[in-house]
Design a protein around this motif. Structure first.
Motif, PDB file in Angstrom:
ATOM      1  N   TYR A   6      30.909 -10.968 -47.308  1.00 55.53           N
ATOM      2  CA  TYR A   6      29.992  -9.853 -47.571  1.00 55.53           C
ATOM      3  C   TYR A   6      28.857  -9.947 -46.566  1.00 55.53           C
ATOM      4  O   TYR A   6      28.142 -10.951 -46.532  1.00 55.53           O
ATOM      5  CB  TYR A   6      29.462  -9.913 -49.007  1.00 55.53           C
ATOM      6  N   ARG A   7      28.739  -8.952 -45.727  1.00 57.14           N
ATOM      7  CA  ARG A   7      27.722  -8.912 -44.680  1.00 57.14           C
ATOM      8  C   ARG A   7      27.712 -10.177 -43.830  1.00 57.14           C
ATOM      9  O   ARG A   7      26.689 -10.745 -43.513  1.00 57.14           O
ATOM     10  CB  ARG A   7      26.357  -8.632 -45.275  1.00 57.14           C
ATOM     11  N   ALA A  36      24.306  -8.712 -55.335  1.00 51.76           N
ATOM     12  CA  ALA A  36      24.372  -7.329 -54.864  1.00 51.76           C
ATOM     13  C   ALA A  36      25.535  -6.660 -55.568  1.00 51.76           C
ATOM     14  O   ALA A  36      26.658  -7.170 -55.555  1.00 51.76           O
ATOM     15  CB  ALA A  36      24.576  -7.282 -53.355  1.00 51.76           C
ATOM     16  N   ASP A  38      27.880  -3.923 -55.236  1.00 49.63           N
ATOM     17  CA  ASP A  38      28.383  -3.040 -54.195  1.00 49.63           C
ATOM     18  C   ASP A  38      29.294  -2.004 -54.849  1.00 49.63           C
ATOM     19  O   ASP A  38      30.389  -2.336 -55.317  1.00 49.63           O
ATOM     20  CB  ASP A  38      29.138  -3.872 -53.158  1.00 49.63           C
ATOM     21  N   ARG A  42      28.442   4.462 -52.622  1.00 48.28           N
ATOM     22  CA  ARG A  42      26.976   4.386 -52.515  1.00 48.28           C
ATOM     23  C   ARG A  42      26.616   3.781 -51.175  1.00 48.28           C
ATOM     24  O   ARG A  42      27.257   2.852 -50.705  1.00 48.28           O
ATOM     25  CB  ARG A  42      26.392   3.512 -53.624  1.00 48.28           C
ATOM     26  N   ARG A  43      25.548   4.284 -50.586  1.00 52.08           N
ATOM     27  CA  ARG A  43      25.129   3.785 -49.268  1.00 52.08           C
ATOM     28  C   ARG A  43      24.494   2.404 -49.347  1.00 52.08           C
ATOM     29  O   ARG A  43      24.685   1.575 -48.461  1.00 52.08           O
ATOM     30  CB  ARG A  43      24.152   4.764 -48.633  1.00 52.08           C
ATOM     31  N   GLN A  44      23.722   2.142 -50.390  1.00 54.32           N
ATOM     32  CA  GLN A  44      23.015   0.872 -50.528  1.00 54.32           C
ATOM     33  C   GLN A  44      23.475   0.166 -51.806  1.00 54.32           C
ATOM     34  O   GLN A  44      23.695   0.810 -52.823  1.00 54.32           O
ATOM     35  CB  GLN A  44      21.497   1.111 -50.613  1.00 54.32           C
ATOM     36  N   PRO A  45      23.566  -1.169 -51.773  1.00 56.28           N
ATOM     37  CA  PRO A  45      23.918  -1.896 -52.995  1.00 56.28           C
ATOM     38  C   PRO A  45      22.727  -1.961 -53.942  1.00 56.28           C
ATOM     39  O   PRO A  45      21.575  -1.810 -53.525  1.00 56.28           O
ATOM     40  CB  PRO A  45      24.265  -3.297 -52.482  1.00 56.28           C
ATOM     41  N   PHE A  46      23.011  -2.192 -55.197  1.00 57.53           N
ATOM     42  CA  PHE A  46      21.977  -2.442 -56.197  1.00 57.53           C
ATOM     43  C   PHE A  46      21.731  -3.940 -56.184  1.00 57.53           C
ATOM     44  O   PHE A  46      22.631  -4.739 -56.420  1.00 57.53           O
ATOM     45  CB  PHE A  46      22.455  -1.982 -57.576  1.00 57.53           C
ATOM     46  N   MET A  47      20.506  -4.366 -55.868  1.00 60.97           N
ATOM     47  CA  MET A  47      20.163  -5.785 -55.755  1.00 60.97           C
ATOM     48  C   MET A  47      19.597  -6.295 -57.085  1.00 60.97           C
ATOM     49  O   MET A  47      18.873  -5.580 -57.766  1.00 60.97           O
ATOM     50  CB  MET A  47      19.143  -5.995 -54.636  1.00 60.97           C
TER      51      MET A  47
END
Length: 63
Positions: A6-7, A36, A38, A42-47
């Motif tokens: 992941y990243r 995160a 994912d 969605r463009r951004q993950p929920f942290m």
């Protein structure tokens, strides 16, 4: 649960069968695990962060 990249870092990942979500976890210390969520589409993950009760946390700048 399985390990996945992941990243650019191999991380513990919880993958769900019925929903398009992967929860990715990385250990900071004995009491802290940031994550995160994912979600596909969605463009951004929920942290989020998980904190274990009863264990003292060592913060990097508190020494």
């Amino acid at each position: 649960m399985r390990m996945s990249e992941y990243r650019g870092i191999v991380s513990a990942t919880m993958m769900y069968d019925a929903v398009p979500v992967n929860d990715v976890f990385r250990k900071v210390d004995a009491a802290t695990v940031p994550g995160a969520m994912d979600v596909r589409g969605r463009r951004q993950p929920f942290m989020f962060a998980l904190h274990r009760e009863g264990v003292s946390r060592v913060l990097p700048h508190s020494r």
